[in-house]
Design an enzyme around this catalytic site. Structure first.
Site, PDB file in Angstrom:
ATOM      1  N   GLY A   1       0.771  -1.238   0.000  1.00  0.00           N
ATOM      2  CA  GLY A   1       0.000   0.000   0.000  1.00  0.00           C
ATOM      3  C   GLY A   1       0.805   1.292   0.000  1.00  0.00           C
TER       4      GLY A   1
ATOM      5  N   ASP B   1      -5.292   2.177  10.567  1.00  0.00           N
ATOM      6  CA  ASP B   1      -6.691   1.807  10.807  1.00  0.00           C
ATOM      7  C   ASP B   1      -6.800   1.217  12.220  1.00  0.00           C
ATOM      8  OD1 ASP B   1      -9.318   1.082  10.591  1.00  0.00           O
ATOM      9  OD2 ASP B   1      -9.105  -0.215   8.867  1.00  0.00           O
TER      10      ASP B   1
ATOM     11  N   ASP C   1       0.624   3.078   4.433  1.00  0.00           N
ATOM     12  CA  ASP C   1      -0.383   3.820   3.684  1.00  0.00           C
ATOM     13  C   ASP C   1      -1.463   4.388   4.599  1.00  0.00           C
ATOM     14  OD1 ASP C   1      -1.364   1.286   4.265  1.00  0.00           O
ATOM     15  OD2 ASP C   1      -2.090   0.868   2.241  1.00  0.00           O
TER      16      ASP C   1
ATOM     17  N   PHE D   1     -13.932   3.417   3.730  1.00  0.00           N
ATOM     18  CA  PHE D   1     -12.960   2.632   2.970  1.00  0.00           C
ATOM     19  C   PHE D   1     -12.538   3.425   1.730  1.00  0.00           C
ATOM     20  CE2 PHE D   1     -11.275  -0.732   0.295  1.00  0.00           C
ATOM     21  CZ  PHE D   1     -10.500  -1.420   1.210  1.00  0.00           C
ATOM     22  N   VAL D   2     -11.234   3.588   1.584  1.00  0.00           N
ATOM     23  CA  VAL D   2     -10.718   4.378   0.457  1.00  0.00           C
ATOM     24  C   VAL D   2      -9.742   3.556  -0.378  1.00  0.00           C
ATOM     25  CG1 VAL D   2     -11.006   6.620   1.581  1.00  0.00           C
ATOM     26  CG2 VAL D   2      -8.877   5.357   1.923  1.00  0.00           C
TER      27      VAL D   2
ATOM     28  N   LYS E   1      -7.372   6.984   9.894  1.00  0.00           N
ATOM     29  CA  LYS E   1      -8.829   6.985   9.990  1.00  0.00           C
ATOM     30  C   LYS E   1      -9.276   7.558  11.320  1.00  0.00           C
ATOM     31  CE  LYS E   1     -10.110   3.556   6.669  1.00  0.00           C
ATOM     32  NZ  LYS E   1     -10.758   2.280   6.380  1.00  0.00           N
TER      33      LYS E   1
ATOM     34  N   ASP F   1      -5.693  -0.358  -2.071  1.00  0.00           N
ATOM     35  CA  ASP F   1      -6.439  -1.264  -2.944  1.00  0.00           C
ATOM     36  C   ASP F   1      -7.755  -1.748  -2.337  1.00  0.00           C
ATOM     37  OD1 ASP F   1      -5.079  -2.986  -0.953  1.00  0.00           O
ATOM     38  OD2 ASP F   1      -6.007  -4.592  -2.122  1.00  0.00           O
TER      39      ASP F   1
ATOM     40  N   ARG G   1      -5.121   0.484  -7.102  1.00  0.00           N
ATOM     41  CA  ARG G   1      -3.909   1.112  -6.547  1.00  0.00           C
ATOM     42  C   ARG G   1      -3.391   2.223  -7.462  1.00  0.00           C
ATOM     43  NH1 ARG G   1      -2.194  -2.065  -2.215  1.00  0.00           N
ATOM     44  NH2 ARG G   1      -2.379  -4.315  -2.470  1.00  0.00           N
TER      45      ARG G   1
HETATM   46  P1  IMP Z   1      -4.320  -1.646  10.402  1.00  0.00           P
HETATM   47  O1  IMP Z   1      -3.301  -2.743  10.559  1.00  0.00           O
HETATM   48  O2  IMP Z   1      -5.700  -2.065  10.828  1.00  0.00           O
HETATM   49  O3  IMP Z   1      -3.905  -0.309  10.952  1.00  0.00           O
HETATM   50  O4  IMP Z   1      -4.575  -1.458   8.856  1.00  0.00           O
HETATM   51  C1  IMP Z   1      -3.640  -1.069   8.026  1.00  0.00           C
HETATM   52  C2  IMP Z   1      -3.734  -1.816   6.732  1.00  0.00           C
HETATM   53  O5  IMP Z   1      -5.065  -2.229   6.388  1.00  0.00           O
HETATM   54  C3  IMP Z   1      -3.289  -0.892   5.642  1.00  0.00           C
HETATM   55  O6  IMP Z   1      -1.907  -1.027   5.419  1.00  0.00           O
HETATM   56  C4  IMP Z   1      -4.132  -1.305   4.468  1.00  0.00           C
HETATM   57  O7  IMP Z   1      -3.477  -2.306   3.734  1.00  0.00           O
HETATM   58  C5  IMP Z   1      -5.392  -1.881   5.057  1.00  0.00           C
HETATM   59  N1  IMP Z   1      -6.499  -0.901   5.042  1.00  0.00           N
HETATM   60  C6  IMP Z   1      -7.117  -0.383   6.123  1.00  0.00           C
HETATM   61  N2  IMP Z   1      -8.060   0.500   5.769  1.00  0.00           N
HETATM   62  C7  IMP Z   1      -8.050   0.547   4.415  1.00  0.00           C
HETATM   63  C8  IMP Z   1      -8.809   1.308   3.443  1.00  0.00           C
HETATM   64  O8  IMP Z   1      -9.680   2.149   3.728  1.00  0.00           O
HETATM   65  N3  IMP Z   1      -8.490   1.078   2.134  1.00  0.00           N
HETATM   66  C9  IMP Z   1      -7.540   0.184   1.743  1.00  0.00           C
HETATM   67  N4  IMP Z   1      -6.793  -0.514   2.622  1.00  0.00           N
HETATM   68  C10 IMP Z   1      -7.054  -0.346   3.949  1.00  0.00           C
HETATM   69 MG    MG Z   2      -1.269  -2.283   3.471  1.00  0.00          MG
END
Ligand code: IMP
Ligand code: MG
Length: 189
Positions: A49, A111, A108, A160-161, A139, A167, A173
């Protein structure tokens, strides 16, 4: 592909401007800490990402640096959420010791924080001189807002973006802007 876009959340021009700004801030902070450019600087982008973000960011950093790409997947890619998902894989090809090296981890989107947390744990074991974190997007949800991160380009609503490296099911992407998708795209599968 373009017909799947619901709306543009952040335009390519706005992204470019903010990336330049963040790069200046990073450069300033690193040089301040080291009283000059850091002798050893390694950027650790989390694939896939952060691919486009890091490509743009490094060209705005007038510093001697190395890249060490890592791959951590925290969600299956078939879902539009990473919520509650555990880190499945951590393919870190990092040097055993990173003593004396200043590290900047780049992702990227922040979340749940699981991905960044896994990266930081792996890096801590290598005892670098410092670890900084930088994300393109954060987020606006409690877990993300509570997670300590040094540089955030944009805070976005909890939606979700895709685009600019992000992606859905491996697609979108290559969109130059950060966008939301039309609801029917998620119903197709
Ligand atoms: P985390 O581990 O929950 O913080 O999420 C991070 C990873 O989840 C990112 O590196 C993305 O690959 C994926 N992700 C989370 N939210 C989104 C979104 O809105 N769009 C696309 N990928 C996301
Ligand atoms: Mg990622």
């Amino acid at each position: 592909m373009l017909e799947d876009i619901d709306r543009i959340l952040i335009s390519r021009e706005t992204i470019a401007r903010r990336v330049r700004e963040i790069a200046q801030q990073i450069t300033h902070d690193l040089c301040l800490e080291e009283e000059g450019p850091p002798a050893e600087l390694t950027l650790v982008p989390i694939l896939t990402g952060s691919l486009i973000f890091v490509a743009d960011l490094i060209r705005e950093l007038p510093l001697k640096l190395q890249l060490n790409l890592v791959s951590i997947s925290s969600y299956s890619g078939t879902k539009a959420t990473s919520r509650g998902a555990a880190v499945e894989q951590s393919l870190t090809k990092l040097p055993e010791s990173m003593a004396g090296t200043h590290v900047l981890v780049i992702d990227d989107i922040l979340d749940s924080g699981n991905t960044l947390r896994a990266a930081i744990v792996a890096l801590h074991h290598r005892q670098p001189a410092s670890i900084r974190t930088c994300v393109l997007l954060r987020k606006q949800r409690p877990e993300a807002m509570a997670f300590p991160v040094d540089y955030v380009c944009f805070d976005i609503p909890d939606v979700f973006v895709v685009g600019y490296g992000l992606d859905y099911n491996g697609y979108y992407r290559n969109l130059p802007d950060i966008v939301t998708l039309r609801p029917e795209v998620f119903r197709r599968r």
